[in-house]
Design a protein around this motif. Structure first.
Motif, PDB file in Angstrom:
ATOM      1  N   ILE A 241     -45.326  11.942  -0.946  1.00 30.01           N
ATOM      2  CA  ILE A 241     -46.056  12.669   0.107  1.00 30.01           C
ATOM      3  C   ILE A 241     -45.441  12.382   1.469  1.00 30.01           C
ATOM      4  O   ILE A 241     -45.250  13.299   2.289  1.00 30.01           O
ATOM      5  N   ARG A 242     -45.107  11.144   1.735  1.00 32.61           N
ATOM      6  CA  ARG A 242     -44.497  10.792   3.015  1.00 32.61           C
ATOM      7  C   ARG A 242     -43.084  11.362   3.140  1.00 32.61           C
ATOM      8  O   ARG A 242     -42.554  11.492   4.234  1.00 32.61           O
ATOM      9  N   GLY A 243     -42.486  11.707   2.009  1.00 32.19           N
ATOM     10  CA  GLY A 243     -41.169  12.339   2.043  1.00 32.19           C
ATOM     11  C   GLY A 243     -41.228  13.848   2.157  1.00 32.19           C
ATOM     12  O   GLY A 243     -40.188  14.510   2.137  1.00 32.19           O
ATOM     13  N   GLY A 244     -42.447  14.398   2.241  1.00 29.21           N
ATOM     14  CA  GLY A 244     -42.600  15.830   2.447  1.00 29.21           C
ATOM     15  C   GLY A 244     -43.047  16.613   1.234  1.00 29.21           C
ATOM     16  O   GLY A 244     -43.199  17.835   1.313  1.00 29.21           O
ATOM     17  N   LEU A 245     -43.270  15.961   0.098  1.00 30.80           N
ATOM     18  CA  LEU A 245     -43.735  16.661  -1.094  1.00 30.80           C
ATOM     19  C   LEU A 245     -45.239  16.899  -1.027  1.00 30.80           C
ATOM     20  O   LEU A 245     -45.966  16.159  -0.366  1.00 30.80           O
ATOM     21  N   THR A 246     -45.713  17.921  -1.718  1.00 30.43           N
ATOM     22  CA  THR A 246     -47.151  18.134  -1.817  1.00 30.43           C
ATOM     23  C   THR A 246     -47.759  17.067  -2.729  1.00 30.43           C
ATOM     24  O   THR A 246     -47.044  16.401  -3.495  1.00 30.43           O
ATOM     25  N   GLU A 247     -49.066  16.917  -2.671  1.00 32.01           N
ATOM     26  CA  GLU A 247     -49.727  15.889  -3.477  1.00 32.01           C
ATOM     27  C   GLU A 247     -49.504  16.127  -4.970  1.00 32.01           C
ATOM     28  O   GLU A 247     -49.225  15.183  -5.727  1.00 32.01           O
ATOM     29  N   SER A 248     -49.622  17.386  -5.412  1.00 32.53           N
ATOM     30  CA  SER A 248     -49.447  17.685  -6.835  1.00 32.53           C
ATOM     31  C   SER A 248     -48.008  17.442  -7.281  1.00 32.53           C
ATOM     32  O   SER A 248     -47.753  16.921  -8.377  1.00 32.53           O
ATOM     33  N   THR A 249     -47.042  17.798  -6.434  1.00 31.28           N
ATOM     34  CA  THR A 249     -45.630  17.568  -6.769  1.00 31.28           C
ATOM     35  C   THR A 249     -45.318  16.084  -6.798  1.00 31.28           C
ATOM     36  O   THR A 249     -44.595  15.600  -7.688  1.00 31.28           O
ATOM     37  N   ALA A 250     -45.867  15.335  -5.828  1.00 30.12           N
ATOM     38  CA  ALA A 250     -45.633  13.890  -5.778  1.00 30.12           C
ATOM     39  C   ALA A 250     -46.205  13.198  -7.009  1.00 30.12           C
ATOM     40  O   ALA A 250     -45.612  12.247  -7.536  1.00 30.12           O
ATOM     41  N   ALA A 251     -47.357  13.679  -7.489  1.00 29.39           N
ATOM     42  CA  ALA A 251     -47.952  13.075  -8.681  1.00 29.39           C
ATOM     43  C   ALA A 251     -47.071  13.273  -9.904  1.00 29.39           C
ATOM     44  O   ALA A 251     -47.037  12.430 -10.807  1.00 29.39           O
ATOM     45  N   LEU A 252     -46.326  14.389  -9.936  1.00 26.71           N
ATOM     46  CA  LEU A 252     -45.445  14.658 -11.072  1.00 26.71           C
ATOM     47  C   LEU A 252     -44.273  13.683 -11.151  1.00 26.71           C
ATOM     48  O   LEU A 252     -43.645  13.559 -12.205  1.00 26.71           O
ATOM     49  N   GLY A 300     -36.068  15.658  -0.670  1.00 26.34           N
ATOM     50  CA  GLY A 300     -36.235  16.993  -0.102  1.00 26.34           C
ATOM     51  C   GLY A 300     -36.002  18.113  -1.085  1.00 26.34           C
ATOM     52  O   GLY A 300     -36.328  19.278  -0.812  1.00 26.34           O
ATOM     53  N   THR A 301     -35.446  17.806  -2.258  1.00 26.88           N
ATOM     54  CA  THR A 301     -35.166  18.815  -3.287  1.00 26.88           C
ATOM     55  C   THR A 301     -35.914  18.427  -4.564  1.00 26.88           C
ATOM     56  O   THR A 301     -35.463  17.535  -5.299  1.00 26.88           O
ATOM     57  N   PRO A 302     -37.078  19.032  -4.833  1.00 30.27           N
ATOM     58  CA  PRO A 302     -37.920  18.578  -5.951  1.00 30.27           C
ATOM     59  C   PRO A 302     -37.203  18.455  -7.284  1.00 30.27           C
ATOM     60  O   PRO A 302     -37.346  17.440  -7.972  1.00 30.27           O
ATOM     61  N   TRP A 303     -36.407  19.475  -7.688  1.00 31.74           N
ATOM     62  CA  TRP A 303     -35.768  19.383  -9.007  1.00 31.74           C
ATOM     63  C   TRP A 303     -34.782  18.229  -9.071  1.00 31.74           C
ATOM     64  O   TRP A 303     -34.603  17.598 -10.122  1.00 31.74           O
ATOM     65  N   LEU A 304     -34.159  17.910  -7.926  1.00 29.48           N
ATOM     66  CA  LEU A 304     -33.190  16.827  -7.909  1.00 29.48           C
ATOM     67  C   LEU A 304     -33.875  15.463  -7.967  1.00 29.48           C
ATOM     68  O   LEU A 304     -33.443  14.568  -8.710  1.00 29.48           O
ATOM     69  N   VAL A 305     -34.952  15.301  -7.210  1.00 29.38           N
ATOM     70  CA  VAL A 305     -35.662  14.022  -7.242  1.00 29.38           C
ATOM     71  C   VAL A 305     -36.334  13.832  -8.599  1.00 29.38           C
ATOM     72  O   VAL A 305     -36.420  12.701  -9.109  1.00 29.38           O
TER      73      VAL A 305
END
Length: 402
Positions: A241-252, A300-305
């Motif tokens: 979340i602090r890196g800019g992801l949404t809560e649902s994405t961060a939980a994944l 910053g890139t969800p699929w990469l992280v």
């Protein structure tokens, strides 16, 4: 030992093999069911206390009792198994866990501290004995594969616990009832194994801390993985979340780490059966370092992280699988039971140290702090394990003799 019990069960080689498979399957099912109950009760108990109006500080202090119990009980488990008998100790631990879970709901909060201690002590005993049992029953040439299967099944059990809680909710009595039933069911495979459950006979040749110096790469793997895993699972969503992801994405992110863990342990175990185990530990540590160090650049890139955390989860968990495999190859009998106790104790130390340091780093340096703490743990360990492998005699290290 298990091997002798299996050999006594029948004279035919195929019967001995069936006995060994039966013994390993019983141990893996027993501890995986306990793992399911543990993953269900950890969040459930916190939610039960929150519903009572207990503050987060007191919930945290009550949860910390589990780590204290693991530190105290794990080095004592081999002696308890020798005194009471392995099977009897397993049954006593299961009974204690069930009684504690039954008493928690009606008990006043002050009583939760001794009950939580006894519950955690029982779970610690079950983990130490079960991992000793699996290690003792596994054939030398397939021990890594067996440990990989164990880690995979255990991870599945851990994944199912929170799912049950999500379905029924903490206000229902069903999750607590399922946890108690799971504890009771853990006794079934023990009874199924019968005389194949190993006995701890005689005293260990090494004192507890001496084992740390005899097999430092294997035992320290538990500390490094415990610190990294607990830090990652405690703060990963907040970090995302602090890196800019949404809560649902961060939980994944946590889900991806768990998937990496489940899917990689059997391949890692197969490699450990064929490669030098200290070198395998060094490689797992190196990947743990690289993965954690890459996290800030990929958030910053969800699929990469997701990709990075998937591979991190798998390779980091390899420390636990290969570490246990190396203990089984290095020790036997009472020494193996004591080494498994030290392994669990160091894992518990890591669970206490990692989140404390990681939380401070997350506050001071939100994007880089926590990943750098994890990378530091794994990097130092990888360098240490690689040096241990390189300085070992050529025949032991697997390197060609110059």
């Amino acid at each position: 030992m298990v091997q002798n019990a299996v050999e006594r069960s029948a004279d035919k080689p195929e019967s001995r093999q069936q006995g060994r498979l039966r013994s390993m399957a019983a141990a893996i099912v027993c501890i995986s069911v306990v793992g399911f109950a543990l993953s269900l009760t950890l969040p459930l108990l916190s939610l039960m206390l929150e519903a009572r109006g207990v503050s987060d500080t007191w919930i945290g202090l009550n949860t910390a009792v589990a780590g204290v119990a693991a530190l105290i009980v794990s080095p004592l488990t081999a002696g308890l198994a020798r005194r009471f008998g392995t099977t009897r100790l397993i049954y006593l631990a299961i009974l204690a866990g069930c009684v504690c879970l039954l008493l928690l709901a009606p008990a006043p909060f002050w009583l939760w501290f001794p009950l939580r201690f006894i519950l955690s002590a029982a779970i610690t005993i079950l983990f130490v004995i079960s991992e000793f049992w699996i290690n003792a029953a596994a054939p030398d040439h397939k021990r890594g594969l067996v440990m990989g299967i164990y880690s995979t099944v255990l991870s599945m059990g851990f994944a199912l616990g929170p799912a049950v809680l999500a379905i029924f909710g903490s206000a229902s009595t069903v999750p607590l009832g399922i946890a108690i039933a799971a504890f009771l069911f853990a006794a079934v495979p023990v009874a199924f194994a019968g005389p194949l459950v190993p006995r701890v006979e005689g005293r260990a040749n090494y004192r507890l801390l001496a084992l740390l110096f005899v097999a430092p790469a294997a035992t320290l793997a538990a500390f490094v993985y415990g610190s990294g895993e607990s830090t990652m699972f405690t703060f990963m969503a907040l970090w995302g979340i602090r890196g800019g992801l949404t809560e649902s994405t961060a939980a994944l992110l946590i889900t991806m780490a768990g998937l990496g863990n489940m899917l990689s342990q059997i391949p890692i175990g197969l490699v450990a059966d064929r490669a030098n185990k200290t070198l395998a530990l060094a490689v797992c540590g190196a990947f743990g370092f690289i993965g954690a160090a890459l996290l800030p650049a990929t958030v910053g890139t969800p699929w990469l992280v997701f990709t990075v955390i998937f591979f991190w989860g798998g390779m980091a968990a390899g420390l636990y699988t290969v570490g246990l495999t190396q203990l089984g190859a290095r020790f036997s009998g009472a020494d193996l039971a004591a080494a498994n106790g030290l392994f669990v104790m160091l894992y518990a130390v890591g669970m206490l140290v990692g989140p404390g340091v990681g939380g401070i780093a997350l506050d001071l340096w939100p994007l880089y702090g926590m990943p750098m703490v994890i990378a530091t743990f794994f990097g130092i360990y990888a360098a240490f394990a690689f040096v241990r492998w390189w300085l070992a005699p050529p025949a032991a290290s697997g390197r060609p003799i110059p």
